[in-house]
Design a protein around this motif. Structure first.
Motif, short mmCIF file in Angstrom:
data_model
loop_
_atom_site.label_atom_id
_atom_site.label_comp_id
_atom_site.label_asym_id
_atom_site.label_seq_id
_atom_site.Cartn_x
_atom_site.Cartn_y
_atom_site.Cartn_z
N GLY A 100 0.82 -1.22 0.00
CA GLY A 100 0.00 0.00 0.00
C GLY A 100 0.85 1.25 0.00
N SER A 102 2.48 4.32 1.71
CA SER A 102 2.92 4.70 3.04
C SER A 102 3.49 6.11 2.97
N LYS A 153 -5.27 5.90 -1.90
CA LYS A 153 -5.25 6.67 -0.65
C LYS A 153 -3.99 6.35 0.15
N ASP A 155 -2.38 4.53 2.96
CA ASP A 155 -2.77 3.34 3.72
C ASP A 155 -2.09 3.27 5.08
N THR A 156 -0.82 3.63 5.11
CA THR A 156 -0.11 3.59 6.39
C THR A 156 0.73 4.86 6.54
N ASN A 191 -2.40 1.49 11.85
CA ASN A 191 -1.67 1.75 10.61
C ASN A 191 -0.70 2.92 10.76
#
Ligand code: SF4
Length: 346
Positions: A100, A102, A153, A155-156, A191
């Motif tokens: 994802g 980050s 988007k 994510d983390t 996250n």
């Protein structure tokens, strides 16, 4: 003019209490700002026109301007230099990982912790960032991602950019709570990773907040003498107390604590240090993240050979320490913390 960016829905409602507005107006305004990226009250079309005008006369929505952007040649890492109204600028990094998107946000402009290997501290600390300024970094990247492809988007998130987050405790806490709100980013605490150089009392304070944020401790050396040389904070909060705080945090939150360990050629990558590190990690719900250093030429610190990095990793693994090596991202865009900002200051 007061800047409302960075205020929670409740804070907006409280501020506007004397205007006798229904409480849900605070949330509507917040949703426009954070979810829809609106920068002018005039565009908040579900508010009455006279309220929009009144708001515009008293308040502003000021975020961050993108002063520079660098993209790595493999397209995976983008680094942004974001500037605020007073001329302060900070770096924010987007890393497109297999799991994802980050991001790495900054919490202070510059830093005064003085870590020997860090470019962010070369010019000291300019000032703390407000919760809104930390959030502005995350929202900026969220919008960049959305423009790239709908549905993308953040994510983390790692709070690991310039600055020591636990030295800007209240603003960082407000930021954590804000970005967790559904009307802001809906970011799960799990996250988010907060990285500290080891401000022991505030590790305990964070633990008491009961937010399941992952804690990452910048260790970088396995004994006090070397750590104090690399990280002056160790003179105030030596290793034994730091490791105890990390253990307490892991036990309480049931989240595995990560110990970051920058590998520096001939400084902390020897067999003795590996042995000391293994003994520090004994009995901890923890993992070690090895990071071959991005050389800091100003400080004569260099990266060990690939073979040395492999040896160090293997040694820890063979001694039952959970270990990962951070694969290099964005070295061709000065991704080491502080380098892009410094370039603009020179
Ligand atoms: S590593 Fe972190 S705490 Fe240390 S000087 Fe750099 S920004 Fe500050």
């Amino acid at each position: 003019m007061k800047n409302v960016f960075g205020w929670s829905a409740g804070e907006i409602s409280n501020e506007l209490a004397e205007w006798k507005l229904p409480p849900y107006r605070g949330k509507q305004i917040a949703e426009w700002m954070y979810r829809k990226g609106v920068l002018s009250f005039k565009d908040m079309t579900n508010l009455p026109k006279d309220l929009r005008e009144r708001l515009a006369g008293h308040y502003g929505i000021f975020r961050a301007a993108c002063l520079d952007r660098q993209d790595s040649s493999d397209g995976k890492t983008s680094k942004f230099l974001l500037g605020f109204a007073d001329g302060t600028a900070v770096e924010t990094v987007l890393m497109r990982q297999p799991y994802g998107n980050s991001i790495c946000v900054s919490t202070q402009a510059g830093c005064n912790m003085g870590c020997a290997f860090c470019a962010s501290t070369l010019h000291g600390m300019e000032r703390n960032l407000t919760a809104g300024e930390i959030l502005a970094q995350a929202i900026h990247i969220q919008e960049v991602l959305r423009e790239e492809a709908p549905g993308q988007k953040v994510d983390t998130m790692v709070i690991m950019g310039s600055g020591e987050p636990l030295m800007n405790y209240d603003n960082v806490l407000s930021f954590l709570r804000l970005c967790h709100e559904d009307y802001v980013m809906g970011m799960g605490y799990r996250n988010i990773t907060l990285s500290t150089s080891g401000i022991v009392p505030n590790i305990y304070r964070l633990m008491e907040e009961d937010l399941p944020v992952t804690l990452s401790i910048s260790l970088h050396a396995p004994n006090d003498a070397l750590r104090s040389r690399l990280m002056p904070v160790n003179r105030k909060y030596p290793l034994a107390g730091l490791i105890e705080a990390g253990k307490a945090y892991g036990d309480r939150t049931k989240r595995r604590v990560t110990y970051e360990y920058i590998l520096i050629d001939q400084v902390n990558d020897g067999e003795e240090q590996a042995r000391e590190l293994v003994s520090l990690m004994r009995g901890q719900l923890a993992s070690v993240n090895l990071i071959p250093i991005n050389p800091v030429v100003e400080r004569n610190l260099y990266r060990p050979s690939g073979q040395r990095v492999d040896w160090f990793e293997k040694y820890l693994a063979e001694h039952h320490v959970a270990v990962t090596v951070r694969r290099e991202m964005g070295a061709d865009i000065q991704a080491a913390c502080g380098q892009l900002r410094n370039q603009h200051m020179e």
